[in-house]
Design an enzyme around this catalytic site. Structure first.
Site, PDB file in Angstrom:
ATOM      1  NE  ARG A 204      37.132   9.597 -89.847  1.00  0.00           N
ATOM      2  CZ  ARG A 204      36.818  10.117 -90.310  1.00  0.00           C
ATOM      3  NH1 ARG A 204      36.538  11.256 -88.897  1.00  0.00           N
ATOM      4  NH2 ARG A 204      37.612  11.134 -90.530  1.00  0.00           N
TER       5      ARG A 204
ATOM      6  CE1 TYR B 227      36.603 -12.075 -77.526  1.00  0.00           C
ATOM      7  CE2 TYR B 227      37.025 -10.562 -77.702  1.00  0.00           C
ATOM      8  CZ  TYR B 227      37.032 -11.491 -78.876  1.00  0.00           C
ATOM      9  OH  TYR B 227      37.652 -11.311 -79.922  1.00  0.00           O
TER      10      TYR B 227
ATOM     11  CG  ASP C 261      30.780  -8.527 -74.530  1.00  0.00           C
ATOM     12  OD1 ASP C 261      29.306  -9.491 -75.308  1.00  0.00           O
ATOM     13  OD2 ASP C 261      31.677  -8.626 -74.772  1.00  0.00           O
TER      14      ASP C 261
ATOM     15  CE  LYS D  13      33.107 -13.097 -82.335  1.00  0.00           C
ATOM     16  NZ  LYS D  13      32.829 -13.064 -81.178  1.00  0.00           N
TER      17      LYS D  13
HETATM   18  C1  LIG Z   1      34.059 -11.776 -80.638  1.00  0.00           C
HETATM   19  C2  LIG Z   1      33.726 -11.666 -79.412  1.00  0.00           C
HETATM   20  C3  LIG Z   1      33.700  -9.954 -78.731  1.00  0.00           C
HETATM   21  C4  LIG Z   1      34.973  -8.785 -80.240  1.00  0.00           C
HETATM   22  O1  LIG Z   1      34.063  -9.011 -80.844  1.00  0.00           O
HETATM   23  P1  LIG Z   1      34.940  -8.850 -82.200  1.00  0.00           P
HETATM   24  O2  LIG Z   1      33.562  -8.164 -83.518  1.00  0.00           O
HETATM   25  O3  LIG Z   1      35.675  -9.726 -82.811  1.00  0.00           O
HETATM   26  O4  LIG Z   1      35.277  -7.441 -82.114  1.00  0.00           O
HETATM   27  C5  LIG Z   1      33.731  -9.512 -77.662  1.00  0.00           C
HETATM   28  N1  LIG Z   1      33.002 -10.436 -76.538  1.00  0.00           N
HETATM   29  C6  LIG Z   1      32.590 -11.392 -77.192  1.00  0.00           C
HETATM   30  C7  LIG Z   1      31.962 -12.002 -76.216  1.00  0.00           C
HETATM   31  C8  LIG Z   1      32.882 -12.308 -78.314  1.00  0.00           C
HETATM   32  O5  LIG Z   1      32.603 -13.128 -78.553  1.00  0.00           O
END
Ligand SMILES: *Cc1c(COP(=O)(O)O)cnc(C)c1O
Length: 372
Positions: A44, A96, A167, A192
């Site tokens: 962890r 998001y 992000d 993603k």
């Molecule tokens: C999917 C996503 C997140 C969150 O990520 P997870 O891996 O689902 O926790 C944050 N920002 C964007 C733009 C996303 O597409």
């Protein structure tokens, strides 16, 4: 080295006899030595060798050092939760939904103040740098595909201690490098495009500020946002082909966006690579490509968008994005997304043959054609 080469060759152990692929290390506990109290002791806190390899690969992609997390939201939460009590967070009007949830909940608990700004209104973001403790950008943004003027916002002067985080999930490290533009932190949902196969959850934060890095590392340790060994391995495995996948998907996305724009059964197409997109000219100034995400609205009532997704034969009706497979989803029916145009379909373009994708969309448009 070109990024595409680094993705393939980076994060590998080059000692003679080492495995080319860092193995999955399923261990929570590690042998200690009293003379080295800082050594790896517990997964962890320190991750495993599988995690090290992934972080070694991801850091240089964005020009900093990376920390990987159990999901994109775990990574985002580590950044959001460093805002001090009574502080201020600037977020987009529609970030998001998980990010919006944390921000709004913290405000409801009187923990901090939230200002919500239009991503296209660059001046309001530059002004927010004066008052906010954390400026949280998302670009290109979900699901209107708005591109923020990152060079202007991230490069504007700001008081010491103000953190700018981006992000960058939709762009991946291949299409924009926010740290190079002046941001302090870049976050990705590696679930993603980086992972790319819809078979894992992972997230990352990259920064070149070593104090921030250590702060995020200790937050990850305390809150248990650490990634598992299998997920580390799969993310690294997926990332090897990111450049190939994204190039193919992006090329198809441009073609499909142009065809959708011409289609009589489509009222709106939002793709930063289209000259008709409100933030196309901004995107052109600093992005090296427009990505594989878009959204479009079929004509007719909102229900048609849902029916269209249900009528797909090859493309998947599914929520997530960035996989080798194309996916579509009507966003307005999702809780918390009521402000989204009712017919909006978010489209993650995958790596299938572009004509097959087009044929599938065309047949679904035909089947759901509203006759009057
Ligand atoms: C999917 C996503 C997140 C969150 O990520 P997870 O891996 O689902 O926790 C944050 N920002 C964007 C733009 C996303 O597409």
């Amino acid at each position: 080295m070109e990024t595409s080469s680094w993705l393939i060759s980076g994060g590998r152990d080059r000692t003679v006899g080492a495995p080319l692929n860092v193995p999955i290390v399923p261990s929570s506990n590690f042998l200690l030595q009293s003379s080295d109290p800082e050594g790896r002791s517990y997964a962890r806190a320190h991750g495993t060798q599988s995690t090290d390899a992934l972080e070694a690969l991801l850091g240089p992609l964005d020009g900093g050092e990376a920390l990987v997390f159990s999901s994109g939201m775990a990574a985002a939460a580590a950044v959001l939760h460093r805002v001090p009590f009574g502080g201020t967070i600037a977020i987009p009007l529609d970030p998001y939904h998980g990010v919006k949830h944390i921000a709004i909940e913290g405000e409801a608990l009187n923990r901090w103040r939230v200002i919500r700004l239009d991503l296209a209104d660059t001046n309001s973001w530059v002004a927010a740098l004066e008052t906010a403790d954390l400026v949280w950008l998302e670009s290109p943004a979900n699901p209107l595909m708005t591109v923020a003027d990152l060079p202007t916002i991230c490069g504007a002067p700001r008081p010491t201690g103000t953190i700018v985080a981006v992000d960058s999930t939709f762009a991946t490290p291949l299409l924009q490098r926010p740290l190079g533009l002046g941001a302090d932190v870049v976050m990705h949902s590696a679930t993603k495009f980086i992972g790319g196969h819809s078979d894992l959850m992972a997230g990352s934060i990259t920064t070149s500020n070593s104090d921030l890095l250590e702060e995020f590392r200790s937050r990850r340790t305390i809150t248990g946002g650490s990634i598992g060994a299998l997920e580390s391995f799969l993310t690294l495995r997926g990332a090897r082909t990111l450049s190939l996948r994204l190039e193919q998907a992006q090329r198809s996305a441009q073609t499909l966006a142009e065809r959708l724009l011409e289609h009589s059964e489509i009222s709106t197409v939002r793709y930063p690579g289209l000259e008709t997109h409100p933030t196309h000219s901004v995107a052109k100034t600093f992005m090296s490509g427009f990505g594989a995400m878009m959204s479009f609205d079929p004509t007719g009532p909102g229900e048609r968008a849902g029916a269209l997704c249900d009528s797909l034969k090859m493309v998947f009706h599914a929520t997530s994005l960035g996989g080798v497979e194309s996916t579509m989803e009507r966003r307005a029916v999702i809780a918390g997304q009521e402000d989204i145009p009712p017919s909006l379909i978010r489209f993650s373009v995958g790596c299938e043959d572009v004509e097959d994708i087009w044929n599938d969309i065309s047949q679904a448009l035909d089947i759901t054609k509203v006759t009057n």
